[in-house]
Every structure is written in structure tokens, then in C-alpha cells.
Design an enzyme around this catalytic site. Structure first.
Site, PDB file in Angstrom:
ATOM      1  N   HIS A  59       0.845  -1.197   0.000  1.00 22.72           N
ATOM      2  CA  HIS A  59       0.000   0.000   0.000  1.00 22.72           C
ATOM      3  C   HIS A  59       0.875   1.239   0.000  1.00 22.72           C
ATOM      4  O   HIS A  59       2.071   1.180   0.322  1.00 22.72           O
ATOM      5  CB  HIS A  59      -0.921   0.012   1.214  1.00 22.72           C
ATOM      6  CG  HIS A  59      -0.228   0.369   2.495  1.00 22.72           C
ATOM      7  ND1 HIS A  59      -0.255   1.631   3.048  1.00 22.72           N
ATOM      8  CD2 HIS A  59       0.541  -0.378   3.322  1.00 22.72           C
ATOM      9  CE1 HIS A  59       0.454   1.634   4.173  1.00 22.72           C
ATOM     10  NE2 HIS A  59       0.935   0.437   4.362  1.00 22.72           N
ATOM     11  N   CYS A  60       0.279   2.355  -0.412  1.00 26.13           N
ATOM     12  CA  CYS A  60       0.969   3.624  -0.295  1.00 26.13           C
ATOM     13  C   CYS A  60       0.104   4.494   0.604  1.00 26.13           C
ATOM     14  O   CYS A  60      -0.712   3.975   1.368  1.00 26.13           O
ATOM     15  CB  CYS A  60       1.205   4.249  -1.670  1.00 26.13           C
ATOM     16  SG  CYS A  60      -0.306   4.579  -2.551  1.00 26.13           S
ATOM     17  N   VAL A  61       0.222   5.809   0.482  1.00 27.80           N
ATOM     18  CA  VAL A  61      -0.481   6.664   1.421  1.00 27.80           C
ATOM     19  C   VAL A  61      -1.988   6.720   1.160  1.00 27.80           C
ATOM     20  O   VAL A  61      -2.773   7.049   2.039  1.00 27.80           O
ATOM     21  CB  VAL A  61       0.157   8.076   1.407  1.00 27.80           C
ATOM     22  CG1 VAL A  61      -0.182   8.814   0.130  1.00 27.80           C
ATOM     23  CG2 VAL A  61      -0.247   8.881   2.603  1.00 27.80           C
TER      24      VAL A  61
END
Ligand SMILES: OC[C@H]1O[C@H](O[C@H]2O[C@H](CO)[C@@H](O)[C@H](O)[C@H]2O)[C@H](O)[C@@H](O)[C@@H]1O
Length: 640
Positions: free
Chosen positions: A199-201
Site C-alpha cells: 500500500h501507499c499513502v
């Protein structure tokens, strides 16, 4: 804060862009919220208001601030910058820090990010928009960090905000997101379909085995999911800052999907593309954005075609009603502009794709069709009469010719231009860039284009088209059969957009294309098969889907019919291919050609310049054959 209003200052200096212009659906479709974006001129990010840092991602590419008045702002530096793993970024704050407007947040290397990430454009978003009653965006074109008021918000009345909170709070009150994580995995086709997840932000990112197994409808119906899409081989599910990490953690806890790094996902997805696929992808990325302009031009040229050519009788409409001549002439000017200046459109899109300044791309394209150059369409005659204008560069004779309607010369020139620009930007100091980079890049590319790139690629383009014409002349039946059969499968892979370049090159070199009419018939065939399914289907859902997607295919867009209906049942897809293959062979043998790229469906007849009657017979074939085959099989299968 004035009268309940809160001002959000520009956190960066640069050009202000609307979110719709950000080439990432998470932002352009406002999945994370509304706001603006800044194309930065330097890498200094400052706090846009007073507040607390509620999130700074370990990779330092995104900062979330909660203002003292309760507005949540996300500054997402660049696109896909999570993949840089913090390289090129320096953070000056940490989670929980209190900041004042103007305090430095992050410093980053703009050129490094521009080169290594998908883009440097930086969205500035209000992520708790549901609690904001009013949002005003600046009309300024240029942002000065800490000075320009980028956004102005006004909080909702207390009662509205309570209502909103009540309606969206279920996920947060339960055990931390385990149900949501399981639902997402299920909608993605189960654990076995997920190779790697990270995942990223803002979003969960997956490398999936088969993206067709994703149940997008049920995924996007989940309250927690703000949107989903596939890009660069990754399937991305937008959740939002502050929640995405919790959903990810729950997913890792609840399932056998192990934690993975961005590199793992990149590696898993990157493996999937070989050089040919990457080439196809580059061409698709360049040609898809200019498609609307070309199709519009083609449609208008088609209308002009019907007015000025004797299509349906001995005389043209203009011959019969000369008072319409002015109208037809005006239409053709409006219509053929996109084709005449095609290199400018391709230059814009290609330079943008190759990472350079798109405006310079427009200029290089326009240079190649400058009116002082010999028009490419007159080149053949000039060769015959030995009358080609030249420049003499210290004894070197260079042909002074234009590249109207040509595809390859501007593609290569754009690549060279972008590379020179990127190379120089890294080496020339910021204050001198405007003065040096663009003029030098343009000058070098211009000379290289006229001296080497243009003549060589013009010749290659002509060999390709001559070769194709010769093959289709020699083996018309086979050529039409094969292209008619393969076009729809190519649409499934996305490879079909490569042929847009071939069509445009054929039109540029020979004045018409024999491939595009087959495309139009292939699309109609898919629509006809879907219509048969509509008639036979019992369920309202399938009936509705088949009807609307059939119509869409007849107007040139086939994916809804293919993915929604024909491929699910297989036999409608095969029936459509049989029809388009036979029709493709027939119209190729009849030398049907189109003068332009029009709407690749039923209105496609407007663009046919040669063999209108044969094209209509072809249309009959692709309507009748797929329809009858599908109807008969569906009657049998669906009634069982
Ligand atoms: O290549 C020119 C045609 O481009 C579009 O159609 C093609 O792309 C569509 C979207 O991927 C696809 O649905 C269709 O099957 C392809 O032929 C455009 O819609 C056509 O009007 C145009 O002629």
C-alpha cells in the site's frame, strides 16, 4: 480563519492545475477528495496552514495536516513517488508535530522525481471534504508558496457535520477493518488471485494473476473503497490516508497474503511486460489522448465526403444543390485541421509521454508542417519533376520538406526532444533553465529532424505502408480474413491502438486506409452479437447490459459489449469474429478504403471514400452472421 472560512496557502511554487489534469485517476476522479494540483518549479514544500502533522509517510512523499479548525489537507508530492522509497526526499517534520503556515515540511529533488517517478505534479487535497460545506479554488494560474491562497474552505454547520459523521462511521467503530479487508480480497478474486499486495499513502496496490476476476461493482460498492483502477500492471484500490494502512494490516493479519514492499509489487507487475508489450503500451499512451480530436475530424470529413462526392448517385449533393458548396468547404477546413497538423497533436502527446515539456512537443510538430516547407503531399510530384526545394548547409543539401500527416518522423523527433530537454535540465542551474534548455533543445532537435530523423523515418514510413499495401493487394482475401478475425482480440489486449498509428501513416502516405473499414465492421459485429443476446436473454440485467453495450459498440466502443457480455458467454464473441473475418475479406477484395479515421461503428460509412456499396454489404454481413449464430446458440443454451 475569517467568518468560519479557512485559507489554505500554496505549499509549493509552480503552475496551478486542476485535479482533472492529474494523470492518475485517484486524483483526477477525486477519489481522495477535491482540491488543486501544482506543477512545481522547485522542491520546497511548506505548511499551507496552522495545524498538526497527522501523517507523514515513511517514504516522505506525502504529508497529511489537520488544521486547528479541523480541515484535513493532503499534499501528495508527485505521482507514484511511493516507489522511490524516500530517495530524493528530506522530511523536516514528523507525525504529531505542530506546524505554522510557512514552516518547511519536505524538501525534494524535483528533477530526480520528474525523471524517476510517474510525474512531479503535486495534488493538494481536502480529504475530509464531507465536513467542509464550501470549497473555493483560486483562479490564479501561478502559485507562490506561502503567498497564493490556493483553496478556501468553510466548515459545515454543526448539525450537517454530525449527520455526515453518523452516516459514514460504521467501519471505524468495529474491530479494525478485518471485515473490509476480507471483502476486498474476496472482490479481487480471492487470495489465490493476489500475487503480491502493498500500500501507499492513499491506496492498496496489488499484482493480480487475472484482473478479469475482479468484481469491480462489489468492490466499489463498499463504503470504504473510494475507487479502483488498473495502471502500469498494478490493480489499485483507493481507500484514503489514515485508513489504508489499517486495512492493509488487517488484510495481512486475516489472510495468507504476506507483507510486501513496493519493489515486490513492481517486480511482480513489471515481469508481465516484454519489450513488444512495452512498445505497444507507449504507442497506446501517445495515441489514446489524441483519439477524440482525430475521430471528430474524421466524422466531419465524412460529412463533407457525403456532400461533395457522388456517393449515392451520379451527382454529388453539392452538384445538385450548389448553394451548399460554401458550407461544405467550411466543414472541410474545420475537419481536416487535425489531420493537416497531426504532427503537432502527436508531438504534444509524445513529448509528454517521454517526460518533456508538452508545449515544446506542439512546437516541434508545428515546425514539421511549417507553410514554408514543401508540403509532404506534394513530395511525390516534386520528385517526378525534380523540383524539391533544399537548404544548403555549408555544402550539405538538405531537403526543405514538411511532414504533413506523417506519424513516424514526429514520434522520433519528440523522443529526441524530450531526452535532450531532460538531459539539459539536470545540468543547467534553475535560474538559467528558461533561457537555455528550451531554445537549445528545440534548435538541436529541429536540425536533427530536417537533416536525419525526418528523411530516414519518412522513408521507413513509406516502406511500411508500401509493404502493407503490397501484401493486401497480393493476398487481399487472406489479409482481410486475418485482420477481421484478429481485430477484436487485439482490442482485448489494448494492442489495437498501435494500428491507429498504422492507419494514420497509411492516410498520410497514400491518402486513405484499407484497414480502418475492417475495424469499423469488427466493432459492428461485436454489437450485433450483443444485440442477439439482448433479444434472447431472460434476466433484465443481462438484457439491459447487452442492449446498451451493443449500442455502444455500434458507436465505436466495444469493451462494454465484449467484457460485459460476449466474452462471458464466449459464443457471441466467436460469432462476431466469424462475421468480421468474412466481411473483412470481402471488403478488402472490393478495395474499400476510408479517407479518414471516423467513428468506428455504424456511422463509419461516412468516412468511406471508395467502395461505399461494398462497405454496406460488409455491414450487412457483420450484422446478420454474428446475430444469427448468437441467436441460435443462445436460444438453445439460455433456455436449458
Ligand atoms: O482506431 C480508431 C477507432 O478508435 C476507437 O475505437 C477503438 O478503440 C476503442 C476503445 O478502446 C474500442 O472500443 C474499439 O473497439 C476500437 O475500434 C474509437 O472508438 C473509434 O471511433 C475509432 O474509429
Amino acid at each position: 480563519m475569517v467568518n468560519g472560512q479557512e485559507k489554505i496557502l500554496a505549499p509549493l511554487s509552480g503552475t496551478i492545475k486542476s485535479l482533472e489534469d492529474v494523470p492518475d485517476p485517484t486524483f483526477s476522479q477525486k477519489m481522495m477528495g477535491d482540491g488543486l494540483a501544482i506543477d512545481p518549479t522547485d522542491g520546497k514544500v511548506i505548511a499551507p496552514l496552522d495545524g498538526e502533522i497527522v501523517q507523514i509517510f515513511p517514504t516522505k512523499h506525502a504529508v497529511g495536516i489537520l488544521s486547528d479548525e479541523g480541515t484535513e489537507v493532503l499534499i501528495h508530492i508527485g505521482l507514484d513517488t511511493v516507489n522511490l522509497d524516500g530517495e530524493g526526499f528530506e522530511a523536516h517534520v514528523k507525525q504529531g508535530d505542530k506546524v505554522k503556515a510557512g514552516d518547511p515540511l519536505v524538501t525534494f529533488d524535483v528533477e530526480f522525481v520528474r525523471k524517476k517517478a510517474a510525474g512531479v505534479i503535486t495534488p493538494v487535497i481536502i480529504t475530509n471534504g464531507e465536513q467542509v460545506g464550501f470549497l473555493e479554488k483560486t483562479n490564479e494560474a501561478i502559485a507562490v508558496a506561502g503567498d497564493t491562497v490556493l483553496l478556501t474552505t468553510e466548515k459545515q454547520s454543526e448539525s450537517e457535520s454530525v449527520k455526515q459523521k453518523k452516516s459514514g462511521a460504521s467501519a471505524t467503530s468495529e474491530a479494525p477493518y478485518s471485515r473490509e479487508a476480507n471483502d476486498i480480497v474476496h472482490a479481487l478474486g480471492g487470495e489465490e488471485n493476489i500475487n503480491v499486495a502493498t500500500h501507499c499513502v492513499t491506496r492498496l496496490r496489488f499484482a493480480l494473476d487475472d484482473e478479469d476476476k475482479v468484481n469491480k461493482e462489489s468492490l466499489e460498492n463498499m463504503d470504504i473503497v473510494k475507487g479502483s483502477f488498473s495502471a502500469n500492471g498494478q490493480f489499485q484500490v483507493v481507500i484514503g490516508q489514515g485508513t489504508v494502512d489499517k486495512v492493509y494490516a488487517a488484510m495481512v493479519d486475516e489472510t495468507n497474503i504476506g507483507e510486501a514492499s513496493k519493489e515486490d509489487v513492481k517486480a511482480a507487475t513489471g515481469k508481465k511486460k516484454n519489450p513488444l508489450q512495452r512498445g505497444i503500451k507507449v504507442l497506446a499512451d501517445i495515441f489514446i489522448p489524441i483519439l477524440p480530436a482525430i475521430v471528430t475530424a474524421g466524422l466531419l470529413m465524412g460529412i463533407n465526403n457525403i456532400l461533395v462526392n457522388p456517393v449515392f448517385s451520379e451527382q454529388s449533393i453539392i452538384d445538385m444543390y450548389p448553394q451548399w458548396a460554401g458550407v461544405a468547404n467550411m466543414i472541410i477546413i474545420i475537419a481536416n485541421t487535425a489531420f493537416t497538423f497531426l504532427p503537432a497533436l502527436i508531438g504534444w502527446s509524445a513529448v509528454k509521454r517521454f517526460g518533456g515539456n508538452e508545449l515544446l512537443g506542439v512546437v516541434i510538430g508545428l515546425i514539421m508542417v511549417h507553410p514554408d516547407l514543401l508540403n509532404a503531399w506534394s513530395y511525390g510530384d516534386a520528385v517526378k519533376s525534380d523540383d524539391i526545394p533544399t537548404w544548403n548547409l555549408f555544402g550539405l543539401e538538405v531537403e526543405k520538406i514538411g511532414y504533413q500527416g506523417q506519424v513516424l518522423p514526429v514520434l522520433f523527433a519528440s523522443w529526441v526532444l524530450a531526452k535532450i530537454e531532460i538531459f539539459m535540465k539536470k545540468r543547467v542551474m534553475d535560474s538559467l533553465q528558461l533561457l537555455i534548455v528550451a531554445p537549445v533543445a528545440l534548435l538541436i532537435t529541429g536540425f536533427l529532424t530536417f537533416i536525419i530523423i525526418g528523411p530516414i523515418t519518412f522513408a521507413i514510413g513509406n516502406w511500411i505502408t508500401d509493404g502493407l499495401v503490397a501484401i493486401f493487394d497480393q493476398f487481399a482475401l487472406l489479409g482481410g480474413l486475418v485482420y477481421g478475425a484478429l481485430y477484436a482480440p487485439m482490442v482485448i489486449t489494448g494492442m489495437h491502438h498501435t494500428f491507429l498509428a498504422v492507419d494514420l501513416q497509411l492516410i498520410g502516405s497514400t491518402g486513405s486506409t484499407f484497414l480502418w473499414p475492417i475495424l469499423a465492421l469488427s466493432n459492428i459485429a461485436q454489437g450485433a452479437a450483443a444485440f442477439a443476446m439482448m433479444l434472447v436473454a431472460r434476466g433484465e440485467k443481462l438484457k439491459g447490459l447487452a442492449g446498451t453495450s451493443g449500442l455502444s459498440a455500434w458507436l465505436g466502443i466495444t469493451e462494454p459489449a465484449m467484457f460485459g457480455v460476449n466474452l462471458q458467454y464466449k459464443y457471441p464473441f466467436v460469432a462476431a469474429i466469424i462475421g468480421s473475418s468474412i466481411a473483412g475479406a470481402f471488403i478488402t477484395m472490393q478495395h474499400v478504403t476510408a479517407a479518414s479515421i471516423g467513428i468506428g461503428g455504424v456511422p463509419g460509412f461516412l468516412s468511406i471514400e471508395n467502395g461505399m456499396v461494398s462497405f454496406f454489404i460488409g455491414m450487412g454481413i457483420v450484422i446478420v452472421i454474428p446475430f444469427i449464430i448468437t441467436f441460435i446458440i443462445a436460444k438453445r443454451k439460455l433456455s436449458q
